[in-house]
Design a protein around this motif. Structure first.
Motif, PDB file in Angstrom:
ATOM      1  N   ASP A 120      18.756 -22.867  14.116  1.00 21.16           N
ATOM      2  CA  ASP A 120      19.855 -22.774  13.117  1.00 21.16           C
ATOM      3  C   ASP A 120      20.918 -22.672  14.104  1.00 21.16           C
ATOM      4  O   ASP A 120      21.148 -21.951  15.287  1.00 21.16           O
ATOM      5  CB  ASP A 120      19.800 -21.412  12.460  1.00 21.16           C
ATOM      6  CG  ASP A 120      21.096 -21.403  11.275  1.00 21.16           C
ATOM      7  OD1 ASP A 120      20.615 -21.946  10.402  1.00 21.16           O
ATOM      8  OD2 ASP A 120      21.975 -20.577  11.566  1.00 21.16           O
ATOM      9  N   PRO A 121      22.308 -23.274  13.759  1.00 20.27           N
ATOM     10  CA  PRO A 121      23.330 -23.305  14.472  1.00 20.27           C
ATOM     11  C   PRO A 121      23.948 -21.971  14.877  1.00 20.27           C
ATOM     12  O   PRO A 121      24.679 -21.892  16.113  1.00 20.27           O
ATOM     13  CB  PRO A 121      24.299 -24.085  13.629  1.00 20.27           C
ATOM     14  CG  PRO A 121      23.532 -24.921  12.905  1.00 20.27           C
ATOM     15  CD  PRO A 121      22.491 -23.973  12.569  1.00 20.27           C
ATOM     16  N   SER A 122      23.590 -20.839  14.070  1.00 18.56           N
ATOM     17  CA  SER A 122      23.966 -19.394  14.676  1.00 18.56           C
ATOM     18  C   SER A 122      23.190 -19.160  15.574  1.00 18.56           C
ATOM     19  O   SER A 122      23.580 -17.773  16.108  1.00 18.56           O
ATOM     20  CB  SER A 122      24.046 -18.675  13.215  1.00 18.56           C
ATOM     21  OG  SER A 122      22.667 -18.473  12.858  1.00 18.56           O
ATOM     22  N   SER A 123      22.240 -19.624  15.966  1.00 18.07           N
ATOM     23  CA  SER A 123      21.267 -18.830  17.224  1.00 18.07           C
ATOM     24  C   SER A 123      22.266 -19.014  18.483  1.00 18.07           C
ATOM     25  O   SER A 123      22.943 -19.876  18.849  1.00 18.07           O
ATOM     26  CB  SER A 123      20.165 -19.773  17.248  1.00 18.07           C
ATOM     27  OG  SER A 123      19.548 -19.758  15.990  1.00 18.07           O
ATOM     28  N   VAL A 124      21.791 -18.069  19.193  1.00 23.20           N
ATOM     29  CA  VAL A 124      22.481 -17.828  20.728  1.00 23.20           C
ATOM     30  C   VAL A 124      21.144 -18.381  21.730  1.00 23.20           C
ATOM     31  O   VAL A 124      20.455 -17.667  21.939  1.00 23.20           O
ATOM     32  CB  VAL A 124      23.043 -16.674  20.907  1.00 23.20           C
ATOM     33  CG1 VAL A 124      23.716 -16.553  22.315  1.00 23.20           C
ATOM     34  CG2 VAL A 124      23.979 -16.361  19.797  1.00 23.20           C
ATOM     35  N   ALA A 125      21.332 -19.305  22.419  1.00 22.51           N
ATOM     36  CA  ALA A 125      20.272 -19.716  23.174  1.00 22.51           C
ATOM     37  C   ALA A 125      20.645 -19.346  24.839  1.00 22.51           C
ATOM     38  O   ALA A 125      21.905 -19.060  25.181  1.00 22.51           O
ATOM     39  CB  ALA A 125      20.198 -21.439  23.213  1.00 22.51           C
ATOM     40  N   THR A 126      19.521 -19.303  25.644  1.00 25.54           N
ATOM     41  CA  THR A 126      20.014 -19.163  27.080  1.00 25.54           C
ATOM     42  C   THR A 126      19.321 -20.426  27.636  1.00 25.54           C
ATOM     43  O   THR A 126      17.959 -20.885  27.422  1.00 25.54           O
ATOM     44  CB  THR A 126      19.218 -18.041  27.510  1.00 25.54           C
ATOM     45  OG1 THR A 126      19.584 -16.711  26.736  1.00 25.54           O
ATOM     46  CG2 THR A 126      19.233 -17.848  29.054  1.00 25.54           C
TER      47      THR A 126
END
Length: 247
Positions: free
Chosen positions: A28-34
């Motif tokens: 989802d676009p709200s996710s925060v990736a590393t």
């Protein structure tokens, strides 16, 4: 002076192997990736997530390796093969003899998938993250339940075969070792969540016991003679411990 009379062990959980399930999807676009720039292939990205204790999802973002910690990802949208987007879910593997099958993996035939992360915490008491993945109308959604692995920070987590145990100590000043009988020890253990008597299985466990006592400024009397250990198993279906919290 405080004297150590009893040591207690509380079993925590069966160690469940994890597997990576690769499907077509995108976070989802709200996710925060590393990002992991060192994982230059999708296979390396999936392997990294499988070995990283805090990773529960890997994503092939146009050839870049992205991975997600718990709470940084809530939803994954299912895509098609033509869209060429892939994710890899880390989920529990309860069978070593067969592979699951069905539609919409890792929620095969729309059965919820589950996973567990054991993250470093304060002292020797890790945080245990249980998560559930549900599938609805083309979207996988994560929900999380978080608790410390052991009841309090006075416990130490130990690994025994395929079970993890929590160890703690009970301090007494009102009676010497010689007046504490075996039967009294059994009764005391039974009052601690149905514990049973046991003993340190190796020198490493004894060293961990001693180091915990030093940390809490108790006097170590030396040796293992007269020191009693107790063990209890926490089953998943008996209710939540007081230290549990929903998130």
């Amino acid at each position: 002076m405080k004297f150590l009379l009893l040591l207690f062990l509380a079993s925590l959980l069966l160690v469940v192997d994890s597997v990576m399930v690769v499907v077509n999807g995108k976070p989802d676009p709200s996710s925060v990736a590393t990002q992991n720039p060192n994982a230059t292939t999708w296979e390396a990205c999936v392997k990294y997530c499988s070995e990283e204790v805090s990773c529960l999802l890997a994503y092939d973002n146009e050839g870049k390796c992205e991975w997600f910690q718990h709470k940084n990802i809530t939803k994954v949208k299912q895509t098609t093969v033509l869209e060429e987007e892939k994710v890899a879910f880390k989920v529990n593997n309860f069978s070593s003899s067969s592979c699951p099958s069905g539609l919409n993996p890792p929620t095969f035939d729309n059965q919820d998938a589950h996973g567990v992360l054991l993250l470093p915490g304060l002292y020797d008491n890790p945080n245990r993250i249980n998560y559930t993945i549900k599938y609805t109308d083309g979207t996988w959604e994560f929900s999380y339940f978080e608790q410390t692995a052991c009841p309090t920070d006075f416990f130490v987590l130990l690994q025994r075969e395929n079970i993890q145990w929590c160890m703690s100590t009970e301090i007494t000043t009102d009676r010497p070792f010689t007046s504490f009988s075996y039967d009294a020890a059994v009764m005391t253990c039974d009052n601690q969540n149905g514990s049973v008597l046991t003993g340190a299985t190796n020198a490493a466990e004894m060293e961990k016991i001693k180091s915990k006592l030093v940390y809490h400024e108790f006097t170590w009397l030396g040796g293992a003679t007269g020191i009693l250990l107790a063990a209890t198993r926490w089953e998943e279906d008996v209710g939540l411990p007081d230290n549990a919290k929903n998130s």
